[in-house]
Design an enzyme around this catalytic site. Structure first.
Site, PDB file in Angstrom:
ATOM      1  N   TYR A  24      26.448   3.754  53.070  1.00 48.90           N
ATOM      2  CA  TYR A  24      26.934   3.621  54.450  1.00 48.90           C
ATOM      3  C   TYR A  24      25.825   3.443  55.486  1.00 48.90           C
ATOM      4  CZ  TYR A  24      31.285   5.156  52.317  1.00 48.90           C
ATOM      5  OH  TYR A  24      32.398   5.240  51.522  1.00 48.90           O
ATOM      6  N   HIS A 101      34.995  -2.119  57.627  1.00 46.90           N
ATOM      7  CA  HIS A 101      34.418  -1.194  56.641  1.00 46.90           C
ATOM      8  C   HIS A 101      32.920  -1.439  56.602  1.00 46.90           C
ATOM      9  CE1 HIS A 101      38.360  -0.114  55.128  1.00 46.90           C
ATOM     10  NE2 HIS A 101      38.655  -1.394  55.210  1.00 46.90           N
TER      11      HIS A 101
HETATM   12  C1  DQA Z   1      34.818   2.874  54.297  1.00 42.83           C
HETATM   13  C2  DQA Z   1      35.179   2.531  52.848  1.00 42.83           C
HETATM   14  C3  DQA Z   1      36.235   3.478  52.300  1.00 42.83           C
HETATM   15  O1  DQA Z   1      36.546   3.154  50.965  1.00 42.83           O
HETATM   16  C4  DQA Z   1      35.735   4.895  52.340  1.00 42.83           C
HETATM   17  O2  DQA Z   1      36.744   5.789  51.921  1.00 42.83           O
HETATM   18  C5  DQA Z   1      35.199   5.294  53.671  1.00 42.83           C
HETATM   19  C6  DQA Z   1      34.425   4.326  54.436  1.00 42.83           C
HETATM   20  C7  DQA Z   1      33.636   2.012  54.803  1.00 42.83           C
HETATM   21  O3  DQA Z   1      33.427   2.007  56.028  1.00 42.83           O
HETATM   22  O4  DQA Z   1      32.931   1.394  54.017  1.00 42.83           O
HETATM   23  O5  DQA Z   1      35.332   6.431  54.089  1.00 42.83           O
HETATM   24  O6  DQA Z   1      35.943   2.598  55.121  1.00 42.83           O
END
Ligand code: DQA
Length: 146
Positions: A24, A101
């Site tokens: 992330y 995402h």
């Molecule tokens: C997310 C991807 C999702 O699968 C995950 O549960 C998240 C973050 C992303 O920003 O990449 O919490 O939404």
């Protein structure tokens, strides 16, 4: 008229910076929010950023956006893959919404490949990290100006 955009971040995104930085990134949510506000200024959008860990609160914020906001940027996080309720709230208000995402959900575990939100989103951005929010605001600004 200045267009109003609500940026909603779902569960565990308050942990950005600490949470799985390889997936992330290292930017905190406060930094991402600051970037969204700066981008809003540049695009002449009135941007408001919120985060919650609760599914019902996301539904309530989407409902409350009806008549008060012109568009939504939403990272539903884990609820992307589980929440019919959030999808229904989006359909109910009919506002332009960009799903964001940070990670490329299609390159990850199978259970992340499907998002309930995507079919009712105006567009989806994934895998571009925090830049995804900036691009989502740009896309909304363009659409709202048209
Ligand atoms: C997310 C991807 C999702 O699968 C995950 O549960 C998240 C973050 C992303 O920003 O990449 O919490 O939404």
């Amino acid at each position: 008229m200045v267009k109003r955009v609500l940026v909603i971040n779902g569960p565990n995104l308050n942990m950005l910076g600490i949470r799985e930085p390889k997936t992330y990134g290292t930017q905190t949510l406060a930094e991402i929010d600051a970037m969204c506000l700066a981008e809003g200024k540049r695009l002449k959008l009135q941007v408001e950023c919120r985060q919650t860990n609760r599914e019902g609160e996301i539904c309530e914020w989407i409902q409350a956006a009806y008549g008060k906001k012109d568009g939504i940027v939403l990272n539903p996080a884990g609820y992307s893959h589980t929440s019919v309720a959030i999808r229904d709230a989006i359909s109910a208000v009919g506002l332009p919404l960009i799903e964001v995402h940070l990670s490329n959900i299609h390159a990850r575990e199978q259970f992340r490949h499907f998002s309930y939100v995507s079919a009712v989103a105006t567009g989806v951005i994934c895998g571009l990290g925090a830049a995804g929010y900036r691009l989502a605001l740009e896309a909304l600004a363009e659409r709202l100006a048209a």
